[in-house]
Design a protein around this motif. Structure first.
Motif, PDB file in Angstrom:
ATOM      1  N   MET A   1      41.882  23.092 -21.476  1.00 37.98           N
ATOM      2  CA  MET A   1      42.250  23.556 -20.171  1.00 37.98           C
ATOM      3  C   MET A   1      43.614  22.987 -19.820  1.00 37.98           C
ATOM      4  O   MET A   1      43.909  21.847 -20.131  1.00 37.98           O
ATOM      5  N   HIS A   2      44.411  23.768 -19.171  1.00 41.09           N
ATOM      6  CA  HIS A   2      45.764  23.380 -18.825  1.00 41.09           C
ATOM      7  C   HIS A   2      45.937  23.418 -17.316  1.00 41.09           C
ATOM      8  O   HIS A   2      45.604  24.413 -16.676  1.00 41.09           O
ATOM      9  N   LEU A   3      46.457  22.323 -16.757  1.00 41.01           N
ATOM     10  CA  LEU A   3      46.808  22.294 -15.335  1.00 41.01           C
ATOM     11  C   LEU A   3      48.319  22.260 -15.220  1.00 41.01           C
ATOM     12  O   LEU A   3      48.978  21.466 -15.892  1.00 41.01           O
ATOM     13  N   SER A   4      48.860  23.130 -14.384  1.00 41.39           N
ATOM     14  CA  SER A   4      50.268  23.096 -14.056  1.00 41.39           C
ATOM     15  C   SER A   4      50.385  22.437 -12.681  1.00 41.39           C
ATOM     16  O   SER A   4      49.746  22.881 -11.727  1.00 41.39           O
ATOM     17  N   VAL A   5      51.187  21.388 -12.599  1.00 39.78           N
ATOM     18  CA  VAL A   5      51.290  20.602 -11.368  1.00 39.78           C
ATOM     19  C   VAL A   5      52.737  20.635 -10.880  1.00 39.78           C
ATOM     20  O   VAL A   5      53.641  20.203 -11.597  1.00 39.78           O
ATOM     21  N   GLU A   6      52.926  21.148  -9.676  1.00 39.36           N
ATOM     22  CA  GLU A   6      54.248  21.173  -9.043  1.00 39.36           C
ATOM     23  C   GLU A   6      54.408  19.900  -8.213  1.00 39.36           C
ATOM     24  O   GLU A   6      53.580  19.627  -7.339  1.00 39.36           O
ATOM     25  N   THR A   7      55.467  19.147  -8.479  1.00 38.03           N
ATOM     26  CA  THR A   7      55.734  17.972  -7.659  1.00 38.03           C
ATOM     27  C   THR A   7      56.900  18.294  -6.721  1.00 38.03           C
ATOM     28  O   THR A   7      57.680  19.213  -6.977  1.00 38.03           O
ATOM     29  N   THR A   8      57.007  17.514  -5.638  1.00 36.10           N
ATOM     30  CA  THR A   8      57.988  17.845  -4.600  1.00 36.10           C
ATOM     31  C   THR A   8      58.990  16.730  -4.319  1.00 36.10           C
ATOM     32  O   THR A   8      59.895  16.917  -3.509  1.00 36.10           O
ATOM     33  N   ALA A   9      58.830  15.575  -4.963  1.00 33.74           N
ATOM     34  CA  ALA A   9      59.718  14.449  -4.704  1.00 33.74           C
ATOM     35  C   ALA A   9      60.066  13.759  -6.021  1.00 33.74           C
ATOM     36  O   ALA A   9      59.405  13.966  -7.036  1.00 33.74           O
ATOM     37  N   ARG A  10      61.101  12.942  -6.015  1.00 40.21           N
ATOM     38  CA  ARG A  10      61.489  12.238  -7.244  1.00 40.21           C
ATOM     39  C   ARG A  10      60.376  11.311  -7.700  1.00 40.21           C
ATOM     40  O   ARG A  10      60.026  11.270  -8.882  1.00 40.21           O
ATOM     41  N   VAL A  11      59.805  10.554  -6.772  1.00 42.75           N
ATOM     42  CA  VAL A  11      58.677   9.679  -7.088  1.00 42.75           C
ATOM     43  C   VAL A  11      57.552  10.039  -6.137  1.00 42.75           C
ATOM     44  O   VAL A  11      57.738  10.055  -4.923  1.00 42.75           O
ATOM     45  N   GLU A  12      56.387  10.364  -6.711  1.00 38.57           N
ATOM     46  CA  GLU A  12      55.252  10.776  -5.885  1.00 38.57           C
ATOM     47  C   GLU A  12      53.969  10.634  -6.682  1.00 38.57           C
ATOM     48  O   GLU A  12      53.976  10.742  -7.906  1.00 38.57           O
ATOM     49  N   LEU A  13      52.873  10.377  -5.975  1.00 38.46           N
ATOM     50  CA  LEU A  13      51.553  10.327  -6.593  1.00 38.46           C
ATOM     51  C   LEU A  13      50.781  11.563  -6.159  1.00 38.46           C
ATOM     52  O   LEU A  13      50.624  11.797  -4.963  1.00 38.46           O
TER      53      LEU A  13
END
Length: 127
Positions: A1-13
């Motif tokens: 299974m593959h999850l695509s994760v969009e992040t919005t900041a340079r450093v984020e959890l």
């Protein structure tokens, strides 16, 4: 299974716990392996509490400061993200019983973005 994760900041959890749980068959038993296909991000199991997440970000900056004259910065100007990722995991193993991750009461699975914003790929398997 593959999850695509969009992040919005340079450093984020980013808490992935619910997304990972949603990929597990209700009758699954075994080990869930979560694998991150990147070298400037990491995985972490930790409590999802906003002040703690800020503390973790501050700790990473303290241990590996941005712009400290790293050699790799001459190429991509993101050596700090690679060095911080070296302190984290790129894969996690979590027991699964009856389709449920066997995390502790306060444990959540995080993608730790260190060079965002980006689209990250996370592979999830249960064996």
């Amino acid at each position: 299974m593959h999850l695509s994760v969009e992040t919005t900041a340079r450093v984020e959890l980013v808490d992935l716990t619910d997304r990972i749980s949603g990929e597990i068959s209700p009758d699954a038993n075994g080990v869930c392996t979560v694998f991150l296909q990147h070298t400037s991000a990491g995985l972490l199991i930790q409590e999802n509490e906003s002040r703690l997440k800020g503390d973790l970000q501050n700790m990473l900056e303290s241990v590996v400061p941005t712009g400290a004259g790293y050699g790799h910065d001459e190429i991509d100007n993101n050596a700090d993200s690679h060095l911080r990722a070296a302190l984290l995991d790129s894969s996690l193993s979590i027991p699964v019983v009856d389709g449920k991750l066997q995390l502790g009461t306060w444990q959540s699975v995080f993608l730790v973005e260190l060079d965002g914003p980006r689209t990250r790929s996370v592979l999830v398997t249960v064996t």
